[in-house]
Enzyme design. Structure first.
Site, PDB file in Angstrom:
ATOM      1  CB  ILE A  22      11.133   1.928  44.329  1.00 36.09           C
ATOM      2  CG1 ILE A  22      12.801   2.327  44.511  1.00 36.09           C
ATOM      3  CG2 ILE A  22      11.042   0.766  43.468  1.00 36.09           C
ATOM      4  CD1 ILE A  22      13.606   1.283  45.164  1.00 36.09           C
TER       5      ILE A  22
ATOM      6  NE  ARG B 284      17.830  -4.076  52.290  1.00 40.77           N
ATOM      7  CZ  ARG B 284      18.225  -3.745  50.846  1.00 40.77           C
ATOM      8  NH1 ARG B 284      17.686  -4.281  49.860  1.00 40.77           N
ATOM      9  NH2 ARG B 284      19.175  -3.058  50.808  1.00 40.77           N
TER      10      ARG B 284
ATOM     11  CD  GLU C 221      18.991 -10.964  49.303  1.00 37.95           C
ATOM     12  OE1 GLU C 221      20.169 -10.534  48.884  1.00 37.95           O
ATOM     13  OE2 GLU C 221      18.174 -10.572  48.987  1.00 37.95           O
TER      14      GLU C 221
ATOM     15  CG  HIS D  83      19.549  -8.307  46.065  1.00 37.02           C
ATOM     16  ND1 HIS D  83      19.504  -8.178  47.169  1.00 37.02           N
ATOM     17  CD2 HIS D  83      19.151  -7.001  45.544  1.00 37.02           C
ATOM     18  CE1 HIS D  83      19.190  -7.261  47.665  1.00 37.02           C
ATOM     19  NE2 HIS D  83      19.084  -6.432  46.587  1.00 37.02           N
TER      20      HIS D  83
ATOM     21  N   GLY E 146      17.690  -6.322  41.466  1.00 38.35           N
ATOM     22  CA  GLY E 146      17.000  -4.900  41.151  1.00 38.35           C
ATOM     23  C   GLY E 146      17.974  -3.709  40.545  1.00 38.35           C
TER      24      GLY E 146
END
Length: 324
Positions: A160, A243, A272, A290, A292
Site C-alpha cells: 500500500i 491502524r 473503533e 474505515h 479503505g
C-alpha cells in the site's frame, strides 16, 4: 472435508461470498451484524471449527485460555491482524490467515482522497455549503495547501505504501521519501519515485505530507506521538489509513488544536467505532469510517481469499495466506 466444518462469520459479508461459504461449509452468520462481545467470541472458539473475524473483533489472549477450544483456524477478513493475539492463537494450535494483496489499490485511493481533502479543506467546504453559510467566491476564502510538487513522506513501504508513492509521484509530481523497517532495493524504490531514509524522524522532518502504511500493534503502537508530531513541519499534514493505534490520538488532537501541524486525514481510529470528541470537533481534520477497502470488488475479493484459505486448511493443504 467430512464431516462438514462448522463456520462462524462474525459480521455480514457481501452476499456473493456468503453464498460460496454456504455451499462449502455449515455456516452460521451474525444476522444482526453488530460486533460480538468477548463472551460471545470466547464461546464461538469452543463451538465452531473455524471463526472468520474482522477488525471489529478483539481476540486477546484471554479468549484462548481455559482449554476446550474447538476452533482450528481463524480466517481473518482483512490484511491487518493486530486485533488478534496471534501468539496465544498459535499456543492454542490455531492457524491464523489474512487477505493481503487484494485491497492495495483501494486503500491507497482512500489515502489519496484524505490527503487531497485535508489539504484543500474539502470537508470544511462541504459542511459550509450544507449549512447554508457560503456567501460566494472571494479571493481569501478557505485557502488550502497546494499538493502538486510537494514532498510526501511514507512510513511503511509495503504494497500500500508503494501504491501511495506511485499515485503521488506520477500523478502529482511529488518527491517521495520513506521509512521502512527493512532496506528496500534502491532500484525498486526508484520505480515509485521514492528514496529511503534511515529513521521515522527523518521522514517526519522532511515531508510536507506524511502517510502511514505500517502495521498496527506492538512497537508501532503510538509510533506517532507528541514528540514525533513536534518533529513535523508546522504546515505539514498527517494521513492515516494503517491502524488507529499507530497514532496517539490525544497527542494528535493537541497538535491540531495548537498548530503544531496543519491538519490530518484519518480513516482508522484506536477504539473503533468510537472517535474522540476532540477530533470530531476540529475543522482541520477529515474523518472517514474505515473505508479503505470499501469497494464491491475489493470486499468480495477479500472474502474469496478467506474462503480459499479455510478451504485449503480443511482439505489438508497449506493455507496460501497463513500468518501463524
Amino acid at each position: 472435508m467430512s464431516p462438514t466444518p462448522r463456520i462462524l462469520v462474525t459480521r455480514r459479508w457481501p452476499q456473493a461470498v456468503e453464498r460460496v461459504l454456504a455451499e462449502r461449509f455449515d455456516v452460521v452468520l451474525n444476522e444482526t451484524d453488530v460486533p460480538m462481545s468477548a463472551d460471545q467470541l470466547s464461546q464461538a472458539l469452543r463451538d465452531f471449527d473455524a471463526v472468520l473475524p474482522t477488525v471489529s473483533d478483539r481476540l486477546p489472549a484471554s479468549l484462548f485460555e481455559g482449554g476446550a477450544v474447538r476452533t482450528r483456524i481463524l480466517g481473518n477478513y482483512g490484511v491487518g491482524y493486530n486485533h488478534i493475539d496471534v501468539a496465544a492463537a498459535k499456543a492454542a494450535n490455531i492457524v491464523v490467515t489474512n487477505t493481503p494483496g487484494v485491497l492495495t489499490d483501494c486503500t491507497a485511493d482512500i489515502a489519496m482522497t484524505l490527503l487531497l481533502a485535508v489539504a484543500r479543506r474539502a470537508g470544511e467546504g462541504e459542511r459550509q455549503i450544507r449549512a447554508g453559510e457560503w456567501t460566494g467566491w472571494r479571493p481569501t476564502h478557505m485557502i488550502g495547501a497546494k499538493v502538486t510538487g510537494k514532498r510526501l513522506g511514507i512510513i511503511g513501504f509495503g504494497r500500500i505504501g508503494k501504491a501511495m508513492a506511485k499515485r503521488c509521484h506520477f500523478g502529482f509530481d511529488m518527491e517521495v521519501v520513506f521509512y521502512n523497517r527493512s532496506r528496500v532495493d534502491v532500484a525498486e524504490a526508484a520505480r515509485y519515485g521514492a528514496r529511503q531514509l534511515d529513521t521515522v524522524d527523518e521522514v517526519l522532518e522532511a515531508a510536507d505530507f506524511v502517510s502511514l502504511h505500517c502495521p498496527g500493534g506492538g512497537e508501532n503502537r503510538h509510533l506517532i506521538n507528541a514528540e514525533r508530531l513536534a518533529k513535523m513541519k508546522k504546515g505539514a499534514y498527517l494521513v492515516n489509513t494503517a491502524r488507529g493505534d499507530v497514532v496517539d490520538e490525544p497527542a494528535l488532537i493537541e497538535a491540531l488544536k495548537n498548530g503544531v501541524i496543519k491538519g490530518a486525514g484519518l480513516d482508522v481510529f484506536e477504539a473503533e467505532p468510537n472517535v474522540p470528541a476532540g477530533l470530531r470537533a476540529l475543522e482541520n481534520v477529515v474523518l472517514l469510517p474505515h473505508l479503505g477497502s470499501a469497494t464491491e470488488e475489493t470486499r468480495v475479493a477479500m472474502g474469496i481469499k478467506v474462503v480459499d484459505n479455510i478451504t485449503a486448511f480443511f482439505d489438508g493443504r497449506e493455507p496460501p495466506d497463513r500468518v501463524v
